[in-house]
Scaffold this motif. Sequence first.
Motif, short mmCIF file in Angstrom:
data_model
loop_
_atom_site.label_atom_id
_atom_site.label_comp_id
_atom_site.label_asym_id
_atom_site.label_seq_id
_atom_site.Cartn_x
_atom_site.Cartn_y
_atom_site.Cartn_z
N GLY A 79 101.47 -4.90 105.72
CA GLY A 79 102.06 -3.79 106.23
C GLY A 79 101.27 -3.28 107.42
O GLY A 79 100.66 -3.77 108.32
N ALA A 80 101.43 -1.82 107.48
CA ALA A 80 100.97 -1.05 108.65
C ALA A 80 99.38 -1.27 108.91
O ALA A 80 98.80 -1.02 109.94
N SER A 81 98.63 -1.36 107.67
CA SER A 81 97.18 -1.71 107.75
C SER A 81 96.75 -2.86 108.33
O SER A 81 95.67 -2.86 108.72
N VAL A 82 97.58 -3.74 108.56
CA VAL A 82 97.16 -4.93 109.31
C VAL A 82 97.66 -5.00 110.88
O VAL A 82 97.67 -5.64 111.61
N ARG A 83 98.87 -4.16 110.90
CA ARG A 83 99.80 -4.19 112.35
C ARG A 83 99.57 -3.12 112.96
O ARG A 83 100.30 -2.45 113.59
N ASN A 84 98.17 -2.95 113.22
CA ASN A 84 97.63 -1.89 114.17
C ASN A 84 96.61 -2.14 115.24
O ASN A 84 96.21 -3.43 115.07
N PHE A 85 96.29 -1.26 116.13
CA PHE A 85 95.37 -1.35 117.03
C PHE A 85 93.81 -1.63 116.30
O PHE A 85 92.89 -2.24 117.23
N GLY A 86 93.59 -1.33 115.11
CA GLY A 86 92.37 -1.15 114.74
C GLY A 86 91.52 0.18 115.36
O GLY A 86 90.12 -0.17 115.44
N HIS A 87 92.14 0.90 115.70
CA HIS A 87 91.47 1.97 116.32
C HIS A 87 91.21 3.48 115.64
O HIS A 87 92.27 3.85 115.06
N VAL A 88 90.00 3.78 115.29
CA VAL A 88 89.79 4.77 114.48
C VAL A 88 89.61 5.93 115.45
O VAL A 88 88.54 6.08 116.27
N CYS A 89 90.84 6.50 115.77
CA CYS A 89 90.80 7.50 116.74
C CYS A 89 90.32 8.82 116.54
O CYS A 89 91.18 9.80 116.27
N THR A 90 89.09 9.03 116.45
CA THR A 90 88.70 10.32 115.52
C THR A 90 88.73 11.60 116.65
O THR A 90 89.42 12.68 116.36
N THR A 91 88.27 11.56 117.80
CA THR A 91 87.96 12.68 118.77
C THR A 91 89.30 13.26 119.04
O THR A 91 89.41 14.51 119.48
N ALA A 92 90.32 12.48 119.33
CA ALA A 92 91.60 13.07 119.93
C ALA A 92 92.34 13.92 118.92
O ALA A 92 93.37 14.33 119.54
N GLN A 93 91.83 13.85 117.67
CA GLN A 93 92.69 14.47 116.62
C GLN A 93 92.24 16.17 116.72
O GLN A 93 91.35 16.48 117.37
N ALA A 94 92.96 16.90 115.91
CA ALA A 94 92.81 18.49 115.91
C ALA A 94 92.92 18.92 114.84
O ALA A 94 93.72 18.40 113.64
N GLY A 95 92.30 20.35 114.17
CA GLY A 95 92.73 20.97 113.16
C GLY A 95 92.15 19.98 111.91
O GLY A 95 91.16 19.55 111.98
N ASP A 96 92.95 20.08 110.82
CA ASP A 96 92.67 19.85 109.74
C ASP A 96 92.44 18.12 109.76
O ASP A 96 91.87 17.52 108.82
N VAL A 97 93.47 17.46 110.49
CA VAL A 97 93.31 16.23 110.79
C VAL A 97 92.02 15.45 111.39
O VAL A 97 91.46 14.51 111.05
N LEU A 98 91.42 16.47 112.13
CA LEU A 98 90.19 16.08 112.89
C LEU A 98 89.12 16.01 111.86
O LEU A 98 88.20 15.20 111.67
N GLU A 99 89.27 17.18 110.86
CA GLU A 99 88.32 17.27 109.95
C GLU A 99 88.11 15.92 108.86
O GLU A 99 87.12 15.59 108.55
N LEU A 100 89.35 15.54 108.37
CA LEU A 100 89.36 14.50 107.63
C LEU A 100 89.24 13.07 108.68
O LEU A 100 88.45 12.34 108.10
N ALA A 101 89.52 13.05 109.76
CA ALA A 101 88.90 12.06 110.66
C ALA A 101 87.36 11.97 110.64
O ALA A 101 87.01 10.77 110.61
N LEU A 102 86.72 13.01 110.63
CA LEU A 102 85.26 13.00 110.75
C LEU A 102 84.83 12.51 109.76
O LEU A 102 83.93 11.83 109.67
N VAL A 103 85.45 12.76 108.33
CA VAL A 103 84.88 12.32 107.17
C VAL A 103 85.01 10.54 107.26
O VAL A 103 84.22 9.92 106.86
N ALA A 104 86.32 10.17 107.44
CA ALA A 104 86.51 8.86 107.63
C ALA A 104 85.73 8.06 108.52
O ALA A 104 85.36 6.94 108.00
N ARG A 105 85.43 8.63 109.70
CA ARG A 105 84.63 7.89 110.37
C ARG A 105 83.17 7.43 109.74
O ARG A 105 82.61 6.31 109.95
N GLU A 106 82.71 8.48 108.91
CA GLU A 106 81.41 8.30 108.49
C GLU A 106 81.63 7.08 107.18
O GLU A 106 80.82 6.27 107.04
#
Length: 375
Positions: free
Chosen positions: A46-73
């Motif tokens: 599904g969506a987990s293989v049909r994407n860019f493979g882009h971990v787009c951390t920096t362009a997020q904001a607010g609570d989403v950015l906080e979770l994205a920073l955790v996910a990056r690590e």
Amino acid sequence: MERGTGERSADLAVVGAGIVGLSHALHAVRAGLRVVVVERDERAVGASVRNFGHVCTTAQAGDVLELALVAREEWLRLGRDAGLPVLEHGTVVVARTPAQAQVLDEFAAERGDAVRPLTAGAAASLLGFAPPGILAAAHLPADLRIDPTTAAAAIAAHLEGLGVEFLWRTNVLDLEPGLVRTTRGDLRAGRTVLAVGHDVDRFFPEAADEHGLVRCRLRMLEVDSPSGAVPPAVLTGSSMLRYDGLAQQPSAAAVRAEIAADEPLLLEQGANLMLTQRPDGRLVIGDTHHYGVTEDPFEEEVSDQVVLDGVGRLLGAPLTVRRRWRGVYASSAKAPFLVTEPIPGVTVASVTTGIGMTTALGLARRVLDQALVTT
């Protein structure tokens, strides 16, 4: 084990082996829980293989950015623990109008060292090609890239090595408190996480309706690279309207007005013109966005053409298409995540903004931290 012939048990049952389900399984097994993952297909498709493979951390904001920073690590840790290639070339955001350049200036002023302003020449050196008409750019060095065609399988194999059991090609028939009924028998679980993306309404339609959940249908293509290696991911002016870190800048309204006047098809097709490079050198380009509770089965050629034309202008060369596909993910205008407990002991977890690869590993940690406290 055929349907009805036996019973399994687990501390945590996870329904769905996409990135959201795998993320929950990962954090749970690290916490010492016995985990069983139930997946209707023989592998993630599904969506987990049909994407860019882009971990787009920096362009997020607010609570989403906080979770994205955790996910990056967590991605970096997975790279080490699972032998998963994780590329740290970042993202280059290209500006080709003064308004787009102003958005990048505002973003850099807000984020400091997380955003590195580039001249047109420096951007071309980093990209490996010179986008026609480029005025300025910004490098987002924290962003990551993985190969989505292999990442889910690699994570699943890693989890199996940690003791997670997978029931592939197994459909869930019913969910009850403490019980998952499947086509391979019953599974008793202390808690269940339902991570089925846009198919929440197949199980809990009222929860889906309450959260305004719909399906986003998108078009993506794979093309030969006319310029060789392109190390970073590449975003454009249209991307400034889709990622909150950029879209919330004061000059983003002027960018939208420019696109509406000069390239209205981009808005009509919900286009985010961007690209990443596969390990084999091909470029993944896209994408367009159309929304509805039920997917329209028909594809309009204009969806593909607007992407091919736009990315072709960005690369300054005609493109040769090698593959095309439809992606589908959960979307909601109300919130970036759907996390709810429709029945006792069953948590629904869905990323509803198309950024599962960017945030799921962070979201899952939060969901399980909260769920395990209340169990």
